[in-house]
Design an enzyme around this catalytic site. Structure first.
Site, PDB file in Angstrom:
ATOM      1  N   SER A  54      39.794 -27.834  13.837  1.00  0.00           N
ATOM      2  CA  SER A  54      38.491 -27.997  13.192  1.00  0.00           C
ATOM      3  C   SER A  54      38.336 -27.041  12.015  1.00  0.00           C
ATOM      4  O   SER A  54      38.590 -25.841  12.151  1.00  0.00           O
ATOM      5  CB  SER A  54      37.352 -27.741  14.182  1.00  0.00           C
ATOM      6  N   VAL A  59      40.527 -19.576  11.643  1.00  0.00           N
ATOM      7  CA  VAL A  59      41.955 -19.774  11.387  1.00  0.00           C
ATOM      8  C   VAL A  59      42.195 -21.084  10.633  1.00  0.00           C
ATOM      9  O   VAL A  59      42.992 -21.134   9.693  1.00  0.00           O
ATOM     10  CB  VAL A  59      42.760 -19.730  12.704  1.00  0.00           C
ATOM     11  N   CYS A  60      41.488 -22.140  11.021  1.00  0.00           N
ATOM     12  CA  CYS A  60      41.634 -23.425  10.335  1.00  0.00           C
ATOM     13  C   CYS A  60      41.172 -23.304   8.879  1.00  0.00           C
ATOM     14  O   CYS A  60      41.833 -23.798   7.965  1.00  0.00           O
ATOM     15  CB  CYS A  60      40.846 -24.509  11.056  1.00  0.00           C
ATOM     16  N   ALA A  61      40.051 -22.658   8.674  1.00  0.00           N
ATOM     17  CA  ALA A  61      39.540 -22.447   7.318  1.00  0.00           C
ATOM     18  C   ALA A  61      40.532 -21.641   6.491  1.00  0.00           C
ATOM     19  O   ALA A  61      40.782 -21.961   5.324  1.00  0.00           O
ATOM     20  CB  ALA A  61      38.192 -21.731   7.378  1.00  0.00           C
ATOM     21  N   SER A  63      43.758 -21.567   6.832  1.00  0.00           N
ATOM     22  CA  SER A  63      44.911 -22.402   6.486  1.00  0.00           C
ATOM     23  C   SER A  63      44.591 -23.314   5.301  1.00  0.00           C
ATOM     24  O   SER A  63      45.431 -23.517   4.422  1.00  0.00           O
ATOM     25  CB  SER A  63      45.395 -23.218   7.691  1.00  0.00           C
TER      26      SER A  63
END
Length: 162
Positions: A54, A59-61, A63
């Site tokens: 999400s 961490v997703c942001a 990436s």
């Protein structure tokens, strides 16, 4: 089936990433303006798939930000950031961050990308979302690199070469 961990606890996925040297599976995703996005749309280009649970997690942001920066130094490469987030959330994030070198795509409508790429988490607290991974596809549609990140709360490698 592959196993990763989420904060140290084992989580299963429905399969395995496409193998290096294999033909990348075709996909249909939903883009920022609710348009369909497919692998065929990028024929003749190198495609990097940044796959994650999400965009609303740190961490997703990170990436998405890092692959946006990485993409600015690449030639003939398209970075597609794939999650099950709604396109509105993906667009909001990229707009607020000023990210223009990545394409966001959602598997919310067709629900086949996660299954076909073997990244659908089948158990654990994030069941139904995608395991963090990276797949690089060359101009001929062949997988040239893949990474299933072993711990979901860690970032992927940004040292991707085609």
């Amino acid at each position: 089936m592959s196993t990763v961990t989420f904060k140290g606890t084992a989580v299963q996925s429905n399969g395995s990433l496409p193998e290096v040297g294999s033909q990348a599976p075709e996909f249909k995703l939903v883009g920022a303006s609710l348009n369909e996005i497919s692998l065929a749309d990028y024929k003749g280009k190198k495609v990097l798939l940044n796959i994650f649970p999400s965009i609303d997690t740190g961490v997703c942001a990170a990436s998405v930000r890092n692959f946006n920066k990485w993409a600015s130094s690449q030639e003939n490469v398209v970075v597609i950031c794939v999650s099950k987030d709604l396109p509105f959330a993906q667009s909001r994030f990229c707009g607020a961050e000023g990210l223009e070198n990545v394409i966001t795509a959602s598997d919310f409508r067709y629900n086949n990308f996660a299954t076909d790429y073997g990244v659908l988490m089948t158990d654990g607290p994030l069941a139904g979302l995608m395991a963090r991974s990276v797949v690089a596809i060359d101009e001929n549609g062949k997988v040239v690199y893949n990474q299933l990140v072993p711990e979901i709360v860690e970032e992927p490698s940004y040292d991707v070469k085609f």
